[in-house]
Scaffold this active site. Structure first.
Site, mmCIF file in Angstrom:
data_model
loop_
_atom_site.group_PDB
_atom_site.id
_atom_site.type_symbol
_atom_site.label_atom_id
_atom_site.label_comp_id
_atom_site.label_asym_id
_atom_site.label_seq_id
_atom_site.Cartn_x
_atom_site.Cartn_y
_atom_site.Cartn_z
ATOM 1 N N CYS A 9 0.861 -1.181 0.000
ATOM 2 C CA CYS A 9 0.000 0.000 0.000
ATOM 3 C C CYS A 9 0.896 1.230 0.000
ATOM 4 O O CYS A 9 2.067 1.140 -0.389
ATOM 5 C CB CYS A 9 -0.984 -0.026 1.169
ATOM 6 S SG CYS A 9 -0.220 0.019 2.810
ATOM 7 N N ARG A 15 -3.324 -0.633 5.434
ATOM 8 C CA ARG A 15 -3.961 -1.668 4.613
ATOM 9 C C ARG A 15 -3.076 -2.892 4.379
ATOM 10 O O ARG A 15 -3.528 -4.031 4.546
ATOM 11 C CB ARG A 15 -4.401 -1.076 3.262
ATOM 12 C CG ARG A 15 -5.502 -0.052 3.377
ATOM 13 C CD ARG A 15 -5.657 0.736 2.101
ATOM 14 N NE ARG A 15 -4.468 1.547 1.821
ATOM 15 C CZ ARG A 15 -4.252 2.229 0.718
ATOM 16 N NH1 ARG A 15 -5.152 2.188 -0.251
ATOM 17 N NH2 ARG A 15 -3.155 2.958 0.563
ATOM 18 N N ASP A 119 -8.463 3.720 1.814
ATOM 19 C CA ASP A 119 -7.434 3.894 2.839
ATOM 20 C C ASP A 119 -8.057 4.393 4.147
ATOM 21 O O ASP A 119 -8.489 5.548 4.231
ATOM 22 C CB ASP A 119 -6.391 4.895 2.336
ATOM 23 C CG ASP A 119 -5.145 4.874 3.192
ATOM 24 O OD1 ASP A 119 -5.226 4.402 4.341
ATOM 25 O OD2 ASP A 119 -4.096 5.320 2.701
HETATM 26 P P1 4NP Z 1 -1.734 2.840 4.176
HETATM 27 O O1 4NP Z 1 -2.315 4.216 4.778
HETATM 28 O O2 4NP Z 1 -1.220 3.162 2.801
HETATM 29 O O3 4NP Z 1 -2.917 1.936 4.138
HETATM 30 O O4 4NP Z 1 -0.645 2.389 5.142
HETATM 31 C C1 4NP Z 1 -1.563 5.383 4.944
HETATM 32 C C2 4NP Z 1 -0.890 5.591 6.120
HETATM 33 C C3 4NP Z 1 -0.195 6.777 6.301
HETATM 34 C C4 4NP Z 1 -0.176 7.722 5.307
HETATM 35 C C5 4NP Z 1 -0.834 7.504 4.129
HETATM 36 C C6 4NP Z 1 -1.525 6.322 3.931
HETATM 37 N N1 4NP Z 1 0.532 8.939 5.519
HETATM 38 O O5 4NP Z 1 0.341 9.873 4.712
HETATM 39 O O6 4NP Z 1 1.294 9.069 6.496
#
Ligand code: 4NP
Length: 147
Positions: A9, A15, A119
């Site tokens: 992800c 995710r 997300d």
């Molecule tokens: P992930 O979600 O891609 O599902 O791990 C996110 C977690 C943190 C961030 C973006 C997406 N962030 O911008 O820090």
């Protein structure tokens, strides 16, 4: 039989660690890992609210740590599974010449209209993300068993 699956992800704290945790609980015979297309959270454990939502379903994510997706992953895994189309674009940008490792959306394995795992870092819907991840994991398990 696919032996090594990498879940990818953006941040590798919501995710993809949840997907890894659900799949390794259901299919301990598969070697799993996860990574983020960004390096924003390298070394961090999964996001607290995601860990709490997962543990309520019996899925413990506490040992996982974020890392960045790297080109070597195309060689180290048999299947790369992404959470959304942006992940796929970022993964494909690193594909080595002549590498043919499949990259698939996780929602490909679930019956239903979803084309990505939304997300929960932004939507705050951790339960909905886990519901979908569990459906995708069940479909993946069916597909691997048929191979
Ligand atoms: P992930 O979600 O891609 O599902 O791990 C996110 C977690 C943190 C961030 C973006 C997406 N962030 O911008 O820090």
């Amino acid at each position: 039989m696919t032996q090594r699956i990498l879940f990818v992800c953006l941040g590798n704290i919501c995710r993809s660690p949840a997907a890894e945790g659900v799949v390794r609980a259901q299919m301990p015979e598969v070697a799993t890992d996860s990574a983020g297309t960004s390096g924003w959270h390298v070394g961090d454990p999964p996001y607290g609210p995601m860990q709490k939502a997962a543990i309520r379903r019996g899925v413990n994510l506490s040992d996982l740590r974020a890392r960045a997706f790297v080109a070597q992953d195309f060689h180290d895994f048999d299947l790369i599974i992404a959470m959304d189309a942006e992940n796929i674009a970022n993964i494909e940008a690193l594909r080595p010449a002549d590498n043919t490792t499949p990259v698939q959306l996780f929602t490909h394995y679930a019956d239903g209209p979803e084309t990505e795992v939304p997300d929960p870092y932004y939507t705050r819907d951790f339960e909905g993300a886990l519901d979908l991840i569990e459906r995708c994991a069940a479909g993946l398990k069916d597909q691997l068993r048929r191979q």
